[in-house]
Design a protein around this motif. Structure first.
Motif, PDB file in Angstrom:
ATOM      1  N   MET A  83       0.848  -1.178   0.000  1.00 13.16           N
ATOM      2  CA  MET A  83       0.000   0.000   0.000  1.00 13.16           C
ATOM      3  C   MET A  83       0.889   1.235   0.000  1.00 13.16           C
ATOM      4  N   CYS A  84       0.859   1.987  -1.085  1.00 13.24           N
ATOM      5  CA  CYS A  84       1.736   3.150  -1.177  1.00 13.24           C
ATOM      6  C   CYS A  84       1.327   4.201  -0.151  1.00 13.24           C
ATOM      7  N   SER A  85       2.282   4.966   0.306  1.00 11.95           N
ATOM      8  CA  SER A  85       2.042   5.981   1.330  1.00 11.95           C
ATOM      9  C   SER A  85       1.780   7.321   0.672  1.00 11.95           C
ATOM     10  N   VAL A  86       0.515   7.705   0.589  1.00 12.19           N
ATOM     11  CA  VAL A  86       0.132   9.001   0.034  1.00 12.19           C
ATOM     12  C   VAL A  86      -0.892   9.627   0.969  1.00 12.19           C
ATOM     13  N   ASP A  87      -0.669  10.847   1.384  1.00 12.90           N
ATOM     14  CA  ASP A  87      -1.683  11.558   2.154  1.00 12.90           C
ATOM     15  C   ASP A  87      -1.877  12.945   1.562  1.00 12.90           C
ATOM     16  N   ALA A  88      -2.739  13.715   2.184  1.00 11.12           N
ATOM     17  CA  ALA A  88      -3.117  15.022   1.616  1.00 11.12           C
ATOM     18  C   ALA A  88      -1.913  15.925   1.417  1.00 11.12           C
ATOM     19  N   ALA A  89      -0.927  15.809   2.300  1.00 11.63           N
ATOM     20  CA  ALA A  89       0.244  16.683   2.203  1.00 11.63           C
ATOM     21  C   ALA A  89       1.114  16.358   0.992  1.00 11.63           C
ATOM     22  N   ASP A  90       0.965  15.158   0.434  1.00 13.53           N
ATOM     23  CA  ASP A  90       1.785  14.748  -0.714  1.00 13.53           C
ATOM     24  C   ASP A  90       1.179  15.163  -2.049  1.00 13.53           C
ATOM     25  N   ILE A  91      -0.040  15.662  -2.044  1.00 11.38           N
ATOM     26  CA  ILE A  91      -0.767  15.907  -3.288  1.00 11.38           C
ATOM     27  C   ILE A  91      -0.644  17.364  -3.722  1.00 11.38           C
ATOM     28  N   ASP A  92      -0.407  17.552  -5.008  1.00 13.86           N
ATOM     29  CA  ASP A  92      -0.424  18.888  -5.591  1.00 13.86           C
ATOM     30  C   ASP A  92      -1.882  19.243  -5.877  1.00 13.86           C
ATOM     31  N   TRP A  93      -2.422  20.202  -5.153  1.00 12.83           N
ATOM     32  CA  TRP A  93      -3.845  20.528  -5.268  1.00 12.83           C
ATOM     33  C   TRP A  93      -4.134  21.500  -6.409  1.00 12.83           C
ATOM     34  N   ASP A  94      -3.121  21.908  -7.126  1.00 11.40           N
ATOM     35  CA  ASP A  94      -3.340  22.783  -8.278  1.00 11.40           C
ATOM     36  C   ASP A  94      -4.137  22.031  -9.333  1.00 11.40           C
ATOM     37  N   GLY A  95      -5.250  22.582  -9.759  1.00 14.14           N
ATOM     38  CA  GLY A  95      -6.091  21.930 -10.755  1.00 14.14           C
ATOM     39  C   GLY A  95      -7.110  20.974 -10.185  1.00 14.14           C
ATOM     40  N   TRP A  96      -7.159  20.869  -8.838  1.00 11.69           N
ATOM     41  CA  TRP A  96      -8.156  19.989  -8.222  1.00 11.69           C
ATOM     42  C   TRP A  96      -9.523  20.660  -8.271  1.00 11.69           C
ATOM     43  N   ASN A  97     -10.517  19.913  -8.699  1.00  9.32           N
ATOM     44  CA  ASN A  97     -11.874  20.425  -8.874  1.00  9.32           C
ATOM     45  C   ASN A  97     -12.705  20.046  -7.652  1.00  9.32           C
ATOM     46  N   LYS A  98     -13.110  21.009  -6.847  1.00  5.00           N
ATOM     47  CA  LYS A  98     -13.808  20.682  -5.612  1.00  5.00           C
ATOM     48  C   LYS A  98     -15.227  20.178  -5.860  1.00  5.00           C
ATOM     49  N   VAL A  99     -15.781  20.451  -7.023  1.00  3.31           N
ATOM     50  CA  VAL A  99     -17.107  19.921  -7.345  1.00  3.31           C
ATOM     51  C   VAL A  99     -16.995  18.448  -7.738  1.00  3.31           C
ATOM     52  N   GLY A 100     -16.088  18.135  -8.639  1.00  4.35           N
ATOM     53  CA  GLY A 100     -15.895  16.753  -9.041  1.00  4.35           C
ATOM     54  C   GLY A 100     -15.020  15.964  -8.095  1.00  4.35           C
ATOM     55  N   ARG A 101     -14.361  16.651  -7.116  1.00  5.10           N
ATOM     56  CA  ARG A 101     -13.474  16.020  -6.156  1.00  5.10           C
ATOM     57  C   ARG A 101     -12.377  15.251  -6.864  1.00  5.10           C
ATOM     58  N   ARG A 102     -11.757  15.869  -7.842  1.00  3.25           N
ATOM     59  CA  ARG A 102     -10.732  15.214  -8.649  1.00  3.25           C
ATOM     60  C   ARG A 102      -9.917  16.276  -9.381  1.00  3.25           C
ATOM     61  N   HIS A 103      -8.800  15.855  -9.919  1.00  2.31           N
ATOM     62  CA  HIS A 103      -8.026  16.706 -10.804  1.00  2.31           C
ATOM     63  C   HIS A 103      -8.597  16.560 -12.222  1.00  2.31           C
ATOM     64  N   GLY A 104      -8.776  17.678 -12.899  1.00  3.41           N
ATOM     65  CA  GLY A 104      -9.282  17.636 -14.260  1.00  3.41           C
ATOM     66  C   GLY A 104     -10.711  17.165 -14.339  1.00  3.41           C
ATOM     67  N   VAL A 105     -11.108  16.746 -15.525  1.00  2.26           N
ATOM     68  CA  VAL A 105     -12.467  16.264 -15.769  1.00  2.26           C
ATOM     69  C   VAL A 105     -12.394  14.881 -16.396  1.00  2.26           C
ATOM     70  N   PRO A 106     -13.470  14.102 -16.306  1.00  2.00           N
ATOM     71  CA  PRO A 106     -13.468  12.769 -16.917  1.00  2.00           C
ATOM     72  C   PRO A 106     -13.106  12.799 -18.396  1.00  2.00           C
ATOM     73  N   ALA A 107     -12.358  11.792 -18.809  1.00  8.52           N
ATOM     74  CA  ALA A 107     -11.924  11.693 -20.210  1.00  8.52           C
ATOM     75  C   ALA A 107     -12.222  10.306 -20.728  1.00  8.52           C
ATOM     76  N   PHE A 108     -13.530   9.939 -20.750  1.00  6.38           N
ATOM     77  CA  PHE A 108     -13.897   8.608 -21.217  1.00  6.38           C
ATOM     78  C   PHE A 108     -15.021   8.708 -22.234  1.00  6.38           C
TER      79      PHE A 108
END
Length: 248
Positions: A223-248
């Motif tokens: 299990m890789c060690s990732v927490d909130a402090a490790d994430i670059d929040w630039d481009g994070w969409n608080k409505v979609g709760r994700r970076h960017g938009v779906p691409a499918f």
């Protein structure tokens, strides 16, 4: 705890946060159901195919239940172009592409499905009656998914080295999407929902509860060690709760 009976009893800000959260959860459940359905005949054994089919039906049904609550909110963020423009969906980035193999499905169940369940448990214990009245059956059905996830992760983790390597690879790819879903430690709509007593936990506590829930499944994997402090929040969409938009 004071029960909130209708959307009108919430502040405008709380209604908007609730609408965004419901959309993110229901869209992710809807797409997860479709991803399960793609493996209804592709599993490693007949029982696995039956399980994928059952989980697909449950997830699509849960999405419909949550959208019933969302429909009562005038702050509903869903646009008219959703049917033709998938960038308008709010699903988690880990589901942008179909599951490439059975390991993908197992990790999707263990990590993404459990993420949604942790959120819904916090809502069941909250005070927004239009939501809580619908969640008991949803969460009872999710117990089956949890058992399925734990059994299959354990089976894969004790398999041949190539399977264990694949399990670790997929887990490492999906895990950051799941941690990012809970958002940053400030200006977070999950905290707004907690303040409104719609969720029993805020963002940080929900994230910790999620990690505590899934970690035991992966004792035989990395299990890789990732927490909130490790994430670059630039481009994070608080409505979609994700970076960017779906691409499918």
């Amino acid at each position: 705890m004071t029960v909130i009976s209708t959307a009108e009893d919430l502040s405008a800000g709380s209604r908007q946060s609730l609408a965004n959260w419901l959309t993110a959860v229901s869209d992710t459940k809807h797409l997860l159901g479709l991803r399960y359905a793609e493996w209804c005949t592709g599993g490693p054994e007949l029982e696995a195919n039956i399980a994928a089919s059952a989980m697909a039906q449950f997830e699509l049904g849960h999405a419909r239940v949550l959208r019933g609550v969302l429909n009562d909110l005038s702050e509903d963020p869903r646009g008219d172009s959703r049917d033709t423009d998938r960038s308008m969906w709010f699903s988690i980035g880990a589901l942008d592409r179909p599951f490439a193999d059975w390991v993908d499905l197992v990790v999707g169940n263990a990590l993404v499905d459990t993420l949604l369940t942790v959120n819904l448990r916090a809502a069941l214990a909250g005070n927004y009656y239009p939501l809580t009245q619908r969640l008991r059956k949803v969460l009872a059905e999710e117990e089956y998914h949890s058992v399925h996830a734990g059994a299959w992760v354990g089976r894969l983790a004790s398999g041949p080295p190539a399977i264990v390597e694949r399990l670790n690879e997929v887990t490492a790819a999906v895990w950051p999407h799941c941690i990012a879903w809970f958002g940053p430690n400030s200006d977070n709509e999950l905290d707004e929902l907690h303040d409104a007593k719609i969720l029993t936990d805020g963002a940080a506590d929900l994230r910790d509860r999620y990690i505590e829930t899934v970690s035991p499944m992966f004792e035989g994997a990395s299990m890789c060690s990732v927490d909130a402090a490790d994430i670059d929040w630039d481009g994070w969409n608080k409505v979609g709760r994700r970076h960017g938009v779906p691409a499918f």
